[in-house]
Design an enzyme around this catalytic site. Sequence first.
Site, short mmCIF file in Angstrom:
data_model
loop_
_atom_site.label_atom_id
_atom_site.label_comp_id
_atom_site.label_asym_id
_atom_site.label_seq_id
_atom_site.Cartn_x
_atom_site.Cartn_y
_atom_site.Cartn_z
N ASP A 1 8.72 -22.98 4.22
CA ASP A 1 9.04 -23.23 5.50
C ASP A 1 10.70 -23.16 5.56
O ASP A 1 11.43 -23.98 4.97
CB ASP A 1 8.78 -24.86 5.85
CG ASP A 1 9.07 -24.93 7.41
OD1 ASP A 1 10.22 -24.50 7.95
OD2 ASP A 1 8.26 -25.61 8.04
N HIS A 2 11.11 -22.03 6.08
CA HIS A 2 12.69 -21.49 5.50
C HIS A 2 13.41 -22.63 6.23
O HIS A 2 14.67 -22.47 6.00
CB HIS A 2 12.63 -20.08 6.16
CG HIS A 2 12.96 -19.86 7.50
ND1 HIS A 2 12.04 -19.87 8.49
CD2 HIS A 2 14.15 -19.91 8.15
CE1 HIS A 2 12.68 -19.49 9.76
NE2 HIS A 2 13.76 -19.53 9.55
N HIS B 1 8.33 -25.57 11.59
CA HIS B 1 9.85 -26.02 11.51
C HIS B 1 10.27 -27.36 12.10
O HIS B 1 10.97 -28.04 11.67
CB HIS B 1 10.76 -24.65 11.94
CG HIS B 1 10.32 -23.42 11.61
ND1 HIS B 1 10.01 -23.18 9.85
CD2 HIS B 1 10.22 -22.24 12.00
CE1 HIS B 1 9.81 -21.71 10.17
NE2 HIS B 1 9.94 -21.34 11.16
N ARG C 1 0.87 -1.24 -0.07
CA ARG C 1 -0.11 -0.02 -0.01
C ARG C 1 0.95 1.09 0.01
O ARG C 1 0.46 2.43 -0.39
CB ARG C 1 -0.85 0.02 1.14
CG ARG C 1 -2.09 -0.99 1.16
CD ARG C 1 -2.64 -1.01 2.48
NE ARG C 1 -3.52 0.20 2.66
CZ ARG C 1 -4.73 0.26 2.82
NH1 ARG C 1 -5.54 -0.95 3.32
NH2 ARG C 1 -5.46 1.41 3.27
N ASP D 1 4.23 -21.18 16.09
CA ASP D 1 5.04 -20.40 15.50
C ASP D 1 6.41 -21.26 15.16
O ASP D 1 6.97 -21.13 13.94
CB ASP D 1 5.76 -18.92 16.37
CG ASP D 1 6.66 -18.17 15.76
OD1 ASP D 1 6.57 -17.83 14.70
OD2 ASP D 1 7.79 -17.94 16.37
N LYS E 1 4.94 -18.26 5.87
CA LYS E 1 3.95 -18.69 6.80
C LYS E 1 3.72 -17.67 7.76
O LYS E 1 4.05 -16.38 7.48
CB LYS E 1 5.09 -19.69 7.86
CG LYS E 1 6.26 -18.74 8.25
CD LYS E 1 6.77 -19.19 9.41
CE LYS E 1 6.14 -19.23 10.68
NZ LYS E 1 6.87 -18.85 11.81
C1 BG6 Z 1 10.18 -17.77 12.18
C2 BG6 Z 1 9.37 -17.55 13.48
O1 BG6 Z 1 9.41 -18.38 11.46
O2 BG6 Z 1 11.72 -18.73 12.58
C3 BG6 Z 1 10.41 -16.66 14.58
O3 BG6 Z 1 8.48 -17.01 13.05
C4 BG6 Z 1 11.90 -17.53 14.66
O4 BG6 Z 1 9.79 -16.49 15.70
C5 BG6 Z 1 12.21 -17.84 13.62
O5 BG6 Z 1 12.66 -16.59 15.46
C6 BG6 Z 1 13.72 -18.57 13.81
O6 BG6 Z 1 14.21 -18.86 12.59
P1 BG6 Z 1 15.95 -18.78 12.50
O7 BG6 Z 1 16.11 -19.40 10.99
O8 BG6 Z 1 16.40 -17.89 13.10
O9 BG6 Z 1 16.12 -20.45 13.31
#
Ligand code: BG6
Length: 509
Positions: free
Chosen positions: A183-184, A246, A47, A241, A154
């Site tokens: 899902d990183h 994850h 926006r 979360d 997510k």
């Molecule tokens: C995210 C969560 O998906 O993953 C965060 O929303 C979290 O709360 C993060 O801090 C952790 O990712 P990483 O890659 O730092 O372990």
Amino acid sequence: MKAQDNLILTIFGASGDLTRRKLIPAIYDLYQQGLMPERFAIVGTSRTAYSDDDFRDRVLEGVKEFSLRDTSDSKLLKQFREQLYYQPLDTKSPQAYANLQQRLTQIDEDQQIGGNGIFYLSTPPSLYETIARGLSMQDLHQSEVGWRRLIVEKPFGYDLDSAKDLNAKLLQFFSEDQIYRIDHYLGKETVQNLLVTRFSNGIFEPLWNRNYIHHVEVTAAESIGIGDRGGYYDTSGALRDMVQNHLLQVLAMTAMEPPIEIKAEAIRNETFKVFQALRPMTQEAINHDVIRGQYIESTVRGQQMDGYRQAKGVAEDSRTETFVALKCFIDNWRWGGVPFYIRTGKRLPTRVTEVVIHFKETPLRLFSSKLAPSQQNNQLVIRIQPNEGLLLKFGMKVPGMGFQVETVNMDFHYSELSDAYLPSAYERLLLDAIKGDATLFARGDVVEAGWAFVDPILKAWKNDPEIPLYGYPAGTWGPEESDGLIEGEDLTWRYPCRNLSDDGSYCEL
Ligand code: BG6
């Protein structure tokens, strides 16, 4: 290597932090390595009324700050900058999609892209359906000459029902093979290495089952609090979360059967089977095997730390968990009876994510040791971050008279590979999406199966005020009660340090 197809990547929510800190730096890193297609354009939308130049300035600052590659080549940065565009867009306005369609067509023609496009949704999830619909009204969800894909950030849903609902809604406009759910954790090099460790070595797999493994720990500790994400986090909590997505994915990589090939469907099928075999959480299991906590104010190394309830955007009487530890079982032939322990939390002593495989003790203890029996058992630690690597703990004779045993470490650290470059998770995932490889993205049914596992816990917490929420001082390993989860005399969690080889109370955090 096959050159990537040319494309336009359109990011929704482009004024947000994810775009500036992760997405654009990751795309630059790909570009810097020559991995982006010959012709591409990135179109940011949100926006905010930025011009192309405002957007370029903003995200290039982000590139300089967050890129993992060299950013000193000003000519390269300038070329990259020219591939960036911005289109203000109110997601709720149908006209906005018509304008976007015109802009994309224009860029496609100017740059001779050839019709391929990815739409990246990095907005609040409540807008996903609206955007998918808006795109389809302008026929942007498909192309006669190229391909179209949708990447969804997510959280994918809020509980089982909303995840199903969201899947159904997106599938009205895009087909499953067009949808890439991020899902990183799956993009992390060391999470992928779980598969390689297991399935490229003959020595581990024969031991990887209930006959030799006593229990498995999956820990994702974070030392940070929730920063300025209180508004989001207070409606989410650690279970939604971190665990639902994850950590269950990491669990699946640890526990899955060998896939028939390293391809998207084969791996996702095995992930799905692990989730299907997760023993459903009964009321009794929720009461005994799940511990939730929330960090409270404390002083860490002389520094005063606020409690969770003092954070911006968090309700004063919030009952949202910032810590969760649970015991679960995978009811299949490989894992029958083996407990899996999962633990995650904010404001813990250090930032560590790792899987610890605890092997069973030897049938007979022939030698004496100063360690408790359980601590003499072999452990394989698969460190996901930081100090990425593998650590095997095993018994050795203490030199000298007699047969005294001591536990020693054999470790491998990624950092020892002098030319190792660990790409960021987003770099890997964006490149895979550009190539059309969905292996490291979550399939719709897998996401739903993950929600199905955590849903009873969410419901019980919501409906039963008697279930305790333990306070733990910021900077500690969570509520003491979580220690009691681990079955077996004198067994506790591994208390990892920043350095893979160390654990226990005295270490560098
Ligand atoms: C995210 C969560 O998906 O993953 C965060 O929303 C979290 O709360 C993060 O801090 C952790 O990712 P990483 O890659 O730092 O372990």
